[in-house]
Write an enzyme that holds these catalytic residues in place. Structure first.
Site, PDB file in Angstrom:
ATOM      1  N   LEU A   9      80.627 -53.344  14.391  1.00 38.39           N
ATOM      2  CA  LEU A   9      80.817 -51.894  14.429  1.00 38.39           C
ATOM      3  C   LEU A   9      82.099 -51.572  15.178  1.00 38.39           C
ATOM      4  O   LEU A   9      82.498 -52.287  16.100  1.00 38.39           O
ATOM      5  CB  LEU A   9      79.633 -51.231  15.123  1.00 38.39           C
ATOM      6  N   GLU A  79      75.676 -58.467  21.337  1.00 39.15           N
ATOM      7  CA  GLU A  79      75.657 -57.142  21.980  1.00 39.15           C
ATOM      8  C   GLU A  79      75.568 -57.208  23.507  1.00 39.15           C
ATOM      9  O   GLU A  79      76.243 -56.456  24.206  1.00 39.15           O
ATOM     10  CB  GLU A  79      74.482 -56.298  21.439  1.00 39.15           C
TER      11      GLU A  79
HETATM   12  C1  LIG Z   1      67.342 -49.731  24.575  1.00 41.15           C
HETATM   13  C2  LIG Z   1      67.896 -48.777  23.547  1.00 41.15           C
HETATM   14  C3  LIG Z   1      68.850 -49.480  22.626  1.00 41.15           C
HETATM   15  C4  LIG Z   1      69.399 -48.542  21.657  1.00 41.15           C
HETATM   16  C5  LIG Z   1      70.542 -49.134  20.905  1.00 41.15           C
HETATM   17  C6  LIG Z   1      71.754 -49.096  21.676  1.00 41.15           C
HETATM   18  C7  LIG Z   1      72.903 -49.656  21.399  1.00 41.15           C
HETATM   19  C8  LIG Z   1      73.214 -50.488  20.238  1.00 41.15           C
HETATM   20  C9  LIG Z   1      74.596 -50.233  19.941  1.00 41.15           C
HETATM   21  C10 LIG Z   1      75.461 -50.833  19.229  1.00 41.15           C
HETATM   22  C11 LIG Z   1      75.446 -52.038  18.487  1.00 41.15           C
HETATM   23  C12 LIG Z   1      76.666 -52.501  18.153  1.00 41.15           C
HETATM   24  C13 LIG Z   1      76.924 -53.646  17.334  1.00 41.15           C
HETATM   25  C14 LIG Z   1      78.396 -54.000  17.202  1.00 41.15           C
HETATM   26  O1  LIG Z   1      78.807 -54.408  16.157  1.00 41.15           O
HETATM   27  S1  LIG Z   1      79.412 -53.803  18.554  1.00 41.15           S
HETATM   28  C15 LIG Z   1      80.946 -54.536  18.091  1.00 41.15           C
HETATM   29  C16 LIG Z   1      80.928 -55.976  18.400  1.00 41.15           C
HETATM   30  N1  LIG Z   1      82.152 -56.570  18.005  1.00 41.15           N
HETATM   31  C17 LIG Z   1      82.800 -57.423  18.774  1.00 41.15           C
HETATM   32  O2  LIG Z   1      82.388 -57.767  19.860  1.00 41.15           O
HETATM   33  C18 LIG Z   1      84.085 -57.911  18.187  1.00 41.15           C
HETATM   34  C19 LIG Z   1      85.117 -58.047  19.211  1.00 41.15           C
HETATM   35  N2  LIG Z   1      86.321 -58.550  18.586  1.00 41.15           N
HETATM   36  C20 LIG Z   1      86.606 -59.857  18.524  1.00 41.15           C
HETATM   37  O3  LIG Z   1      85.857 -60.717  18.929  1.00 41.15           O
HETATM   38  C21 LIG Z   1      87.938 -60.182  17.929  1.00 41.15           C
HETATM   39  O4  LIG Z   1      88.717 -59.022  17.917  1.00 41.15           O
HETATM   40  C22 LIG Z   1      87.834 -60.745  16.477  1.00 41.15           C
HETATM   41  C23 LIG Z   1      87.219 -62.152  16.504  1.00 41.15           C
HETATM   42  C24 LIG Z   1      87.026 -59.811  15.561  1.00 41.15           C
HETATM   43  C25 LIG Z   1      89.267 -60.835  15.916  1.00 41.15           C
HETATM   44  O5  LIG Z   1      90.061 -61.567  16.810  1.00 41.15           O
HETATM   45  P1  LIG Z   1      91.668 -61.534  16.638  1.00 41.15           P
HETATM   46  O6  LIG Z   1      92.214 -62.383  17.732  1.00 41.15           O
HETATM   47  O7  LIG Z   1      92.026 -61.846  15.242  1.00 41.15           O
HETATM   48  O8  LIG Z   1      92.066 -59.988  16.827  1.00 41.15           O
HETATM   49  P2  LIG Z   1      92.136 -59.154  18.170  1.00 41.15           P
HETATM   50  O9  LIG Z   1      93.517 -59.222  18.691  1.00 41.15           O
HETATM   51  O10 LIG Z   1      91.041 -59.554  19.120  1.00 41.15           O
HETATM   52  O11 LIG Z   1      91.782 -57.696  17.648  1.00 41.15           O
HETATM   53  C26 LIG Z   1      92.706 -56.917  16.873  1.00 41.15           C
HETATM   54  C27 LIG Z   1      92.548 -55.447  17.216  1.00 41.15           C
HETATM   55  O12 LIG Z   1      91.236 -54.993  16.790  1.00 41.15           O
HETATM   56  C28 LIG Z   1      90.539 -54.448  17.910  1.00 41.15           C
HETATM   57  N3  LIG Z   1      89.092 -54.700  17.682  1.00 41.15           N
HETATM   58  C29 LIG Z   1      88.516 -55.879  17.509  1.00 41.15           C
HETATM   59  N4  LIG Z   1      87.197 -55.745  17.284  1.00 41.15           N
HETATM   60  C30 LIG Z   1      86.957 -54.415  17.333  1.00 41.15           C
HETATM   61  C31 LIG Z   1      85.779 -53.622  17.177  1.00 41.15           C
HETATM   62  N5  LIG Z   1      84.569 -54.149  16.908  1.00 41.15           N
HETATM   63  N6  LIG Z   1      85.898 -52.289  17.277  1.00 41.15           N
HETATM   64  C32 LIG Z   1      87.085 -51.712  17.530  1.00 41.15           C
HETATM   65  N7  LIG Z   1      88.256 -52.402  17.686  1.00 41.15           N
HETATM   66  C33 LIG Z   1      88.177 -53.744  17.592  1.00 41.15           C
HETATM   67  C34 LIG Z   1      91.123 -55.160  19.103  1.00 41.15           C
HETATM   68  O13 LIG Z   1      90.886 -54.434  20.271  1.00 41.15           O
HETATM   69  C35 LIG Z   1      92.599 -55.187  18.701  1.00 41.15           C
HETATM   70  O14 LIG Z   1      93.128 -53.877  18.850  1.00 41.15           O
HETATM   71  P3  LIG Z   1      94.683 -53.615  19.157  1.00 41.15           P
HETATM   72  O15 LIG Z   1      94.938 -54.278  20.504  1.00 41.15           O
HETATM   73  O16 LIG Z   1      95.453 -54.263  18.044  1.00 41.15           O
HETATM   74  O17 LIG Z   1      94.827 -52.136  19.237  1.00 41.15           O
END
Ligand SMILES: CCCCC/C=C\C/C=C\C=C\CC(=O)SCCNC(=O)CCNC(=O)[C@H](O)C(C)(C)COP(=O)(O)OP(=O)(O)OC[C@H]1O[C@@H](n2cnc3c(N)ncnc32)[C@H](O)[C@@H]1OP(=O)(O)O
Length: 202
Positions: A9, A79
């Site tokens: 997400l 998460e």
């Molecule tokens: C008790 C009551 C409970 C109720 C319920 C409550 C809550 C539940 C809520 C939510 C559930 C959520 C589920 C989710 O999906 S949360 C998202 C989880 N995702 C991650 O952790 C992914 C993190 N990202 C990574 O690990 C890496 O980025 C990835 C392996 C995907 C890619 O690596 P790479 O090295 O190629 O690229 P990066 O340089 O890391 O990233 C590029 C760019 O993209 C941004 N970014 C990455 N992932 C996300 C994301 N999920 N959302 C938004 N932005 C993301 C990253 O910050 C970089 O940005 P920028 O620096 O280029 O601006």
């Protein structure tokens, strides 16, 4: 995008927004799960890269998962590592795939499994070389489509209906839970720290 199946997400949708925004966002996430997990079509995930959290959920919604055989690619419901909690229907989807104990370990630790471990854990069904993911998925699709459709569909529904009915019944309560959880200052802070860490990693 190469090397990433799905980053999960969009974290920016869950930080610094209004409660109305969070509610609409969560309804859309629920809708995605209800459509994909409840689909009567054959769904095969061709996992060509990393797949954290919501990305893992999408893969788990499919009938069969084929992942690129590269230990740099990892999959899991991470998460807790973000300071958030996988909702009950994420948890149910994982239990229905790998069982209760493995899910408890996975969820509490927020584990991301490199491809070979994901195969051992049953999170994915098959590993193939990176350049064979699409063709292996097409071959698996042909095999699944060769089963009489009505029998396969009824069987799929029998396996998944209890989990789907559970969310349908509690949909509004789940949205309210999400909004009150995600809008807490402490949770917003955790998400901010996680995003800052992601950016620093570069
Ligand atoms: C008790 C009551 C409970 C109720 C319920 C409550 C809550 C539940 C809520 C939510 C559930 C959520 C589920 C989710 O999906 S949360 C998202 C989880 N995702 C991650 O952790 C992914 C993190 N990202 C990574 O690990 C890496 O980025 C990835 C392996 C995907 C890619 O690596 P790479 O090295 O190629 O690229 P990066 O340089 O890391 O990233 C590029 C760019 O993209 C941004 N970014 C990455 N992932 C996300 C994301 N999920 N959302 C938004 N932005 C993301 C990253 O910050 C970089 O940005 P920028 O620096 O280029 O601006």
């Amino acid at each position: 995008v190469s090397k990433i199946f799905s980053a999960g997400l969009d974290i920016t949708e869950m930080s610094g927004k209004s409660n109305e925004h969070y509610a609409a966002f969560w309804r859309a996430v629920q809708e995605m799960w209800l459509k994909l997990y409840g689909s009567n079509m054959v769904t095969i995930a061709a996992i060509n890269g990393s797949s954290p959290a919501g990305g893992c959920l999408m893969a788990l919604c499919c009938d069969y998962r084929i992942m690129a055989d590269n230990p740099k690619f990892a999959i899991g419901l991470n998460e807790t590592q973000l300071g958030i909690v996988a909702p009950f229907w994420f948890k149910d989807t994982m239990i229905n795939t790998i069982g209760n104990r493995a899910t408890e370990l996975s969820l509490q630790l927020g584990q991301m499994y490199p491809a070979p471990e994901a195969l051992k854990f049953g999170l994915v069904d098959k590993l193939v070389p990176e350049d064979k993911v699409q063709s292996a998925a097409a071959a698996a699709m042909s095999q699944w489509l060769s089963v009489p459709d009505h029998a396969r569909q009824l069987t799929k529904s029998m396996m998944r209906k209890p989990a789907i009915d559970r969310l349908v019944k509690q949909r509004e309560a789940d949205i309210n839970n999400f909004v009150s959880f995600i809008s807490k200052d402490s949770i917003q802070k955790s998400l901010q720290i996680y995003m800052d860490r992601l950016k620093q990693k570069k």
